[in-house]
Design an enzyme around this catalytic site. Structure first.
Site, PDB file in Angstrom:
ATOM      1  N   TRP A 119       0.863  -1.178   0.000  1.00 10.51           N
ATOM      2  CA  TRP A 119       0.000   0.000   0.000  1.00 10.51           C
ATOM      3  C   TRP A 119       0.899   1.227   0.000  1.00 10.51           C
ATOM      4  O   TRP A 119       1.858   1.294   0.766  1.00 10.51           O
ATOM      5  CB  TRP A 119      -0.918   0.040   1.235  1.00 10.51           C
ATOM      6  CG  TRP A 119      -1.613   1.374   1.317  1.00 10.51           C
ATOM      7  CD1 TRP A 119      -2.620   1.806   0.521  1.00 10.51           C
ATOM      8  CD2 TRP A 119      -1.281   2.473   2.198  1.00 10.51           C
ATOM      9  NE1 TRP A 119      -2.950   3.104   0.846  1.00 10.51           N
ATOM     10  CE2 TRP A 119      -2.153   3.536   1.868  1.00 10.51           C
ATOM     11  CE3 TRP A 119      -0.345   2.654   3.219  1.00 10.51           C
ATOM     12  CZ2 TRP A 119      -2.109   4.763   2.526  1.00 10.51           C
ATOM     13  CZ3 TRP A 119      -0.300   3.880   3.878  1.00 10.51           C
ATOM     14  CH2 TRP A 119      -1.182   4.917   3.532  1.00 10.51           C
ATOM     15  N   GLU A 137      -3.044  -2.885  -2.436  1.00  7.63           N
ATOM     16  CA  GLU A 137      -4.166  -2.318  -1.665  1.00  7.63           C
ATOM     17  C   GLU A 137      -4.592  -0.946  -2.173  1.00  7.63           C
ATOM     18  O   GLU A 137      -3.816   0.006  -2.191  1.00  7.63           O
ATOM     19  CB  GLU A 137      -3.770  -2.211  -0.186  1.00  7.63           C
ATOM     20  CG  GLU A 137      -4.885  -1.663   0.692  1.00  7.63           C
ATOM     21  CD  GLU A 137      -4.475  -1.526   2.154  1.00  7.63           C
ATOM     22  OE1 GLU A 137      -3.301  -1.784   2.492  1.00  7.63           O
ATOM     23  OE2 GLU A 137      -5.354  -1.152   2.961  1.00  7.63           O
ATOM     24  N   LYS A 181      -7.136   2.516  -2.278  1.00  7.13           N
ATOM     25  CA  LYS A 181      -7.716   3.435  -1.303  1.00  7.13           C
ATOM     26  C   LYS A 181      -8.429   4.574  -1.997  1.00  7.13           C
ATOM     27  O   LYS A 181      -8.077   4.956  -3.111  1.00  7.13           O
ATOM     28  CB  LYS A 181      -6.594   3.965  -0.401  1.00  7.13           C
ATOM     29  CG  LYS A 181      -7.079   4.730   0.789  1.00  7.13           C
ATOM     30  CD  LYS A 181      -5.948   4.963   1.781  1.00  7.13           C
ATOM     31  CE  LYS A 181      -6.442   5.836   2.919  1.00  7.13           C
ATOM     32  NZ  LYS A 181      -5.462   5.960   3.995  1.00  7.13           N
ATOM     33  N   ASP A 230      -9.485  -3.128   1.875  1.00  9.18           N
ATOM     34  CA  ASP A 230      -9.519  -2.580   3.228  1.00  9.18           C
ATOM     35  C   ASP A 230     -10.921  -2.012   3.397  1.00  9.18           C
ATOM     36  O   ASP A 230     -11.351  -1.160   2.596  1.00  9.18           O
ATOM     37  CB  ASP A 230      -8.454  -1.488   3.376  1.00  9.18           C
ATOM     38  CG  ASP A 230      -8.390  -0.930   4.786  1.00  9.18           C
ATOM     39  OD1 ASP A 230      -9.444  -0.542   5.316  1.00  9.18           O
ATOM     40  OD2 ASP A 230      -7.285  -0.860   5.355  1.00  9.18           O
ATOM     41  N   HIS A 278     -11.632   1.723   3.025  1.00 15.17           N
ATOM     42  CA  HIS A 278     -11.107   2.450   1.869  1.00 15.17           C
ATOM     43  C   HIS A 278     -12.097   2.705   0.740  1.00 15.17           C
ATOM     44  O   HIS A 278     -11.697   2.835  -0.417  1.00 15.17           O
ATOM     45  CB  HIS A 278      -9.892   1.714   1.303  1.00 15.17           C
ATOM     46  CG  HIS A 278      -8.702   1.820   2.193  1.00 15.17           C
ATOM     47  ND1 HIS A 278      -7.455   1.427   1.811  1.00 15.17           N
ATOM     48  CD2 HIS A 278      -8.567   2.290   3.452  1.00 15.17           C
ATOM     49  CE1 HIS A 278      -6.598   1.631   2.789  1.00 15.17           C
ATOM     50  NE2 HIS A 278      -7.254   2.147   3.804  1.00 15.17           N
ATOM     51  N   HIS A 331      -8.320  -6.308   4.671  1.00 18.10           N
ATOM     52  CA  HIS A 331      -7.945  -5.526   5.838  1.00 18.10           C
ATOM     53  C   HIS A 331      -9.262  -5.169   6.515  1.00 18.10           C
ATOM     54  O   HIS A 331      -9.948  -4.242   6.085  1.00 18.10           O
ATOM     55  CB  HIS A 331      -7.209  -4.241   5.433  1.00 18.10           C
ATOM     56  CG  HIS A 331      -5.739  -4.432   5.269  1.00 18.10           C
ATOM     57  ND1 HIS A 331      -4.871  -3.382   5.053  1.00 18.10           N
ATOM     58  CD2 HIS A 331      -4.982  -5.547   5.314  1.00 18.10           C
ATOM     59  CE1 HIS A 331      -3.640  -3.865   4.956  1.00 18.10           C
ATOM     60  NE2 HIS A 331      -3.678  -5.172   5.102  1.00 18.10           N
ATOM     61  N   ASP A 369     -12.162   6.986   6.842  1.00 15.23           N
ATOM     62  CA  ASP A 369     -11.265   5.842   7.076  1.00 15.23           C
ATOM     63  C   ASP A 369     -10.615   5.975   8.453  1.00 15.23           C
ATOM     64  O   ASP A 369      -9.416   6.166   8.566  1.00 15.23           O
ATOM     65  CB  ASP A 369     -10.202   5.859   5.950  1.00 15.23           C
ATOM     66  CG  ASP A 369      -9.165   4.779   6.109  1.00 15.23           C
ATOM     67  OD1 ASP A 369      -9.498   3.695   6.586  1.00 15.23           O
ATOM     68  OD2 ASP A 369      -7.998   5.023   5.736  1.00 15.23           O
ATOM     69  N   ASP A 373     -10.259   3.881  10.995  1.00 13.65           N
ATOM     70  CA  ASP A 373      -9.557   2.749  11.587  1.00 13.65           C
ATOM     71  C   ASP A 373      -9.949   2.479  13.034  1.00 13.65           C
ATOM     72  O   ASP A 373      -9.090   2.244  13.885  1.00 13.65           O
ATOM     73  CB  ASP A 373      -8.036   2.924  11.450  1.00 13.65           C
ATOM     74  CG  ASP A 373      -7.572   2.666  10.029  1.00 13.65           C
ATOM     75  OD1 ASP A 373      -7.780   1.556   9.538  1.00 13.65           O
ATOM     76  OD2 ASP A 373      -7.018   3.591   9.395  1.00 13.65           O
ATOM     77  N   ASP A 386      -6.875  -4.361  10.117  1.00  9.70           N
ATOM     78  CA  ASP A 386      -6.147  -3.103   9.954  1.00  9.70           C
ATOM     79  C   ASP A 386      -6.902  -1.967  10.635  1.00  9.70           C
ATOM     80  O   ASP A 386      -7.809  -1.387  10.052  1.00  9.70           O
ATOM     81  CB  ASP A 386      -5.928  -2.793   8.468  1.00  9.70           C
ATOM     82  CG  ASP A 386      -5.057  -1.557   8.283  1.00  9.70           C
ATOM     83  OD1 ASP A 386      -4.493  -1.084   9.287  1.00  9.70           O
ATOM     84  OD2 ASP A 386      -4.955  -1.050   7.145  1.00  9.70           O
TER      85      ASP A 386
END
Ligand code: RNT
Ligand code: ZN
Length: 418
Positions: free
Chosen positions: A187, A226, A228, A259, A262, A286, A294, A296, A326
């Site tokens: 990524w 990956e 995004k 992810d 994302h 992820h 995003d 997380d 993630d």
């Protein structure tokens, strides 16, 4: 503390209830046992790594919060991972980033890293029953800037190509050592804050860099790319967008990493599974939890994660899906964050495994959509938790919220003293 006999009794009742729908709970437990989740090393230290303990996180990602006790070195991080793993049922993997090497107190730049910097990890992982996965690191470096592999400056681009090539060699060494492929994720944060008039040019450069990076063929590692949507400070344009990597992956037989943070917030990631399985070799996940962006946050058993897990189980191709986590929440106990997120992911897969899929598919084939909807809806209130508790008991880890006390004790004895 939950009594073991109560767990067994509840399981027996649940088993009977599921059997009436044609679902074998023992078989579901066996399947769940095989699902390995790749724990992301970076939750333990807010994505700092060991290259430079004073480094500030860049690349459009951010760990917010300053809960005490973050891991400050390799020993602390390993201890924390072991603690978390002791509270998670099953055998799992560990996902390392390139900045987490065992550099022995010497600065090793990213274009200089070698398998030897990860040897102690390989040994540690083997001793402790983990398989390793790996990631190249584009962020938190003086040359990170806005563009790395897509940088028009050949010197900077070369630096990152060299880094990523070396990461693949390290992943290959890990895979060889552990006798099973190491999943290597790529990524990069490349993008721009405001409008760019050179969208094609940066993407062309990224494609060229990837072609060069992937020119060496390896047998003991798997490449993932990956995508995004955007990052902080890169709101208008991300070079490695989903279209870009989907195209690249489909054409070059590379694994696309999804992810869950994302994409547009209303976009279904679950719906992407069946398409990717038809056009790319495998899938890497992820699993995260985006809140408004995003962010997380710690993964939970919410509709998004449930839909994703169910789609994977329904595809019947679990063995082509690599599951990693993630998120990086620095505002709560970090070991607790691992345990909640991993167990939540496992629970979602368990629910998928407990679906009366035969019955549902038959209803669907017969056009009985009311019946299909009713079974899906009633499934939510089926006693799946009794099967989950049994899974924890079988694996010798705390049942239910029993792990809270363990984490509190570790905080008092260990992390609060850091
Ligand atoms: C960033 C990506 C990436 C990172 C890790 C640390 O938005 O999700 O996977 O979180 O590499
Ligand atoms: Zn990610």
């Amino acid at each position: 503390m939950v009594n073991n006999q109560t767990v067994q009794k509840a399981y027996d009742l649940a088993k009977e209830r599921y059997a009436a729908l044609g679902v074998d709970t023992d078989a579901a437990l066996k399947q769940l046992q095989k699902i390995a989740i790749s724990l992301h090393c970076w939750q333990a230290d807010d994505v700092t790594g060991f290259e430079n303990p004073d480094a500030t996180l860049s690349g459009g990602i951010q760990a917010t919060g300053n809960y005490p006790g973050k891991a400050r070195n390799i020993e602390e991080l390993r201890a924390d991972i072991l603690k978390a793993a002791s509270l998670i049922p099953g055998k799992h993997r560990l996902n390392l980033h390139a900045i987490y090497g065992d550099f022995g107190g010497v600065f090793v730049d990213r274009d200089q890293i070698e398998p030897k910097h990860f040897e102690s990890w390989m040994k540690w992982a083997k001793e402790n029953g983990f398989m390793l996965d790996f990631n190249s690191t584009s962020f938190s470096h003086p040359l990170s800037g806005e563009l790395t592999l897509a940088n028009p400056d050949p010197k900077i681009r070369k630096f990152w190509i060299e880094h990523t090539k070396r990461c693949r060699a390290i992943a290959e060494a890990m895979g060889k050592y552990q006798g099973s492929p190491c999943v290597m994720n790529l990524w990069i944060h490349d993008g721009s804050k405001d409008q760019t008039v050179n969208r094609l040019e940066y993407r062309r450069l990224l494609k060229e860099s990837l072609d060069e990076i992937f020119a060496t063929k390896y047998d003991n590692m798997k490449d993932c790319i990956e995508a995004k949507l955007f990052g902080i400070g890169a709101e208008s344009y991300t070079v490695g967008s989903y279209d870009f990597y989907l195209g690249y992956g489909a054409k070059n037989n590379k694994i696309v990493t999804l992810d869950t943070g994302h994409f547009h917030l209303t976009e279904s990631i679950a719906d992407k599974i069946s398409s990717l399985l038809l056009f790319t070799p495998e899938i890497m996940l992820h699993v995260s939890r985006p809140i408004r962006w995003d962010s997380d946050h710690v993964t939970l058993m919410n509709d998004d994660t449930l839909d994703l897990a169910k789609e994977i189980v329904r595809s019947g191709q679990m063995d082509r899906v690599n599951i990693g986590l993630d998120y990086f929440d620095a505002s709560i106990n970090r070991i607790g964050a691992y345990v909640i997120g991993t167990r939540a992911t496992q629970k979602c897969f368990l629910l998928g495994l407990l679906e009366p899929i035969k019955m549902l598919r038959q209803y669907e084939a017969e056009g009985k959509y009311f019946e299909r909807l009713a079974v899906l809806e009633e499934g939510k209130a089926m006693p799946w938790h009794a099967v989950w508790d049994m899974f924890c008991l079988n694996n010798n880890v705390p049942v239910g919220e029993g792990y809270i006390a363990d984490i509190q004790k570790y905080e008092v004895d260990v992390t609060s003293k850091r």
